[in-house]
Design an enzyme around this catalytic site. Structure first.
Site, PDB file in Angstrom:
ATOM      1  N   ASP A 162       0.836  -1.200   0.000  1.00  0.00           N
ATOM      2  CA  ASP A 162       0.000   0.000   0.000  1.00  0.00           C
ATOM      3  C   ASP A 162       0.871   1.251   0.000  1.00  0.00           C
ATOM      4  O   ASP A 162       1.540   1.543   0.994  1.00  0.00           O
ATOM      5  CB  ASP A 162      -0.913  -0.008   1.231  1.00  0.00           C
ATOM      6  CG  ASP A 162      -1.845   1.195   1.273  1.00  0.00           C
ATOM      7  OD1 ASP A 162      -2.120   1.771   0.202  1.00  0.00           O
ATOM      8  OD2 ASP A 162      -2.293   1.561   2.369  1.00  0.00           O
TER       9      ASP A 162
ATOM     10  N   ASP B  42      -0.555   6.423  -6.874  1.00  0.00           N
ATOM     11  CA  ASP B  42      -1.155   5.558  -5.858  1.00  0.00           C
ATOM     12  C   ASP B  42      -1.402   4.166  -6.413  1.00  0.00           C
ATOM     13  O   ASP B  42      -2.250   3.978  -7.292  1.00  0.00           O
ATOM     14  CB  ASP B  42      -2.456   6.171  -5.355  1.00  0.00           C
ATOM     15  CG  ASP B  42      -3.133   5.322  -4.289  1.00  0.00           C
ATOM     16  OD1 ASP B  42      -2.425   4.568  -3.597  1.00  0.00           O
ATOM     17  OD2 ASP B  42      -4.362   5.412  -4.140  1.00  0.00           O
TER      18      ASP B  42
END
Length: 530
Positions: free
Chosen positions: A225, A416
């Protein structure tokens, strides 16, 4: 490691594959002449022999030692749910493209707010966006997606809170009984929001790597992440906030690891979706066969339902954002490796896969360096990180759609790995699609021909990086349709919709090789070798 000549800190590569597999034992002691000032221990089965031969033949790198007692290499598993996930509703029917697009957009909006320091829309605001998309569908599809139940939830919230949704009445109706059984309150309980069976946002898993933790070591599957900075796994005895245990996952505790030490310091984190609470612990870990003693990280004694289902394919998270946003207030895992001199610096490099290429075995997460086998050297640019909130962002010099220069020189992108689409302010998204032949707008989202040929390019650091048309044509509107929903969506947070921040997920990132350097607060981007 036995008797070796002096060597610089180890840079190593985590090879990504769709399913776990055993890799053969491999080890080397290399001289400091290896690339980027660090020797390399390769763990990629598909490239192993080629890379070693290349290094020895072209760089005259000597074998500096015998090879006793070296750690065994470890396979790294990646679950590419973005590529392999079948977009189906709970009854197995094909999920309409506009619903899929809005779910991904909703997730991206929340992450963009987090990564730019702005207030996130509420779940009710996002549910309303989903409701608007459903309103354009046929009556049969609206029934399938529980349109009336969602209308009831929104109407109830409107009545209880005074919040008004455009075009929605406040008559609660009696379509499902969902609210009557919960009783009235100031807001709709989370349990009600979950009963519709249709997620407000997408629930992609993303990229998963294996890490061994404890004594004896147990394998934990960790979600990679870039939107957080903490490493955590579930604790023995973990409880779900939905009631019961934390599901069929691997857990860590005193009974499972003799090297486990739990402190009295607690910690908690709330994600865009989900939250966990637990304690700071110390234990031994290894990744790709590389051991790290007495690492400080977190275990979760309480997890929200987003993490506890048996269908959730990971046991914890490995955050790769900057340490300044760590909720555990400890060095990130990459920093810990660097401080232990196991990698040369706190660098993370990404080669993300595209399932359609059939080359998922070449995808890698590289810690400590960039892998020159994955990019064109002349295309490489390094720019300062412009994000001030602990994430990774770059300034964009120019945007082109086909041959049309959009005349934009003040845009920034936030990168991201936990986002699928490209999200841009509405005016930017509209202008881009105006330049794509055959693009349409249904009042809430953009559609493009599935066989579109128009290329989008972003110029960063003086080099143009293109997005393939097949990535913009994200998902067929209906099964077999020639029209696809676009991979570029409207996603704006903040007042007046005047910001110039874009959020770029896989639609862009799988078209580049990119790297983050926390020590120097820099981002490097290059055109990938396919």
């Amino acid at each position: 490691m036995g008797s070796c000549a002096p060597y610089t800190p180890l840079s190593f590569f985590l090879s990504f594959v769709l399913l776990p597999r055993n890799l053969f034992d491999s080890c080397l002691c290399l001289s400091p002449r290896a690339f980027l000032g660090s020797p390399i221990l390769m763990f990629s089965l598909s490239h192993h022999a080629f890379v070693l031969a290349f290094l020895f033949l072209n760089f005259n790198i000597p074998l500096a030692c015998a090879l006793p007692n070296l750690p065994q290499s470890t396979s790294i598993a990646v679950s590419l749910s973005r590529s392999t996930h079948a977009y189906t509703h709970r009854n197995g029917t094909y999920m309409h493209g506009s619903i899929v697009q809005q779910q991904h957009t909703n997730r991206g909006i929340k992450r963009l707010a987090l990564m730019t320091g702005r207030r996130s829309p509420s779940d009710y605001d996002l549910l309303w966006l989903l409701y608007e998309r459903m309103a354009t569908l046929s009556a049969a599809l609206r029934r399938e997606y529980e349109f009336d139940e969602i209308a009831t939830i929104l109407a109830y919230h409107s009545s209880a809170s005074g919040r008004r949704f455009r075009g929605l009445g406040t008559n609660l109706g009696s379509s499902s009984g969902l609210l009557r059984k919960e009783g009235r309150s100031e807001t709709v309980p989370t349990s009600v929001l979950r009963t519709t069976g249709l997620s407000i946002e997408s629930n992609d898993i993303g990229y998963i790597a294996n890490m061994k933790i404890g004594t004896p070591p147990k394998t934990f599957r960790l979600l990679i992440d870039s939107g957080s900075a903490d490493l955590w796994v579930g604790a023995t005895g973990c409880r779900s906030d939905a009631g019961g245990s934390c599901g069929n996952h691997t857990f860590l505790g005193h009974n499972s690891s003799s090297s486990y030490v739990q402190s009295k310091a607690d910690w908690a984190i709330g994600y865009v979706s989900g939250s966990v609470w637990g304690y700071i612990v110390h234990d031994d870990v290894s990744i790709a066969g590389l051991p790290l003693k007495n690492l400080t990280f977190g275990v979760a004694f309480n997890e929200s339902a987003e993490f506890t289902g048996n269908n959730i394919r990971f046991d914890g998270l490995l955050g790769l954002a900057k340490s300044e946003i760590s909720q555990q207030h400890v060095p990130t895992f990459v920093q810990a490796l660097s401080q232990a001199k196991l990698i040369s610096s706190a660098i993370v490099s990404y080669k993300l896969p595209r399932l359609a290429d059939g080359r998922n075995d070449t995808s890698e997460l590289t810690l400590g360096a960039m892998d020159p086998n994955h990019y064109y050297p002349k295309s490489l640019v390094t720019v300062k990180n412009v994000n001030k909130f602990g994430f990774w962002g770059a300034a964009v010099d120019a945007v082109k759609v086909g041959n049309q220069n959009m005349g934009w020189s003040n845009r920034t992108i936030v990168m991201d790995t936990g986002t699928t689409l490209i999200l841009a302010p509405k005016s930017d998204a509209q202008a881009i699609h105006n330049a794509i032949p055959g693009a349409q707008y249904d009042g809430n989202g953009f559609m493009v021909p599935c066989n579109m040929t128009t290329v989008l390019s972003l110029t960063i650091g003086g080099n143009a990086f293109t997005v393939e048309p097949r990535d913009i044509a994200f998902h067929p509107v209906e099964e077999g349709s020639a029209t696809c929903v676009s991979g570029i969506s409207v996603g704006t947070v903040g007042p007046f919709d005047l910001n110039t921040d874009w959020l770029v997920g896989d639609v862009f990132l799988k078209n580049v090789y990119f790297s983050t350097d926390e020590d120097n607060d820099e981002i490097s981007i290059a055109k990938p070798l396919h």
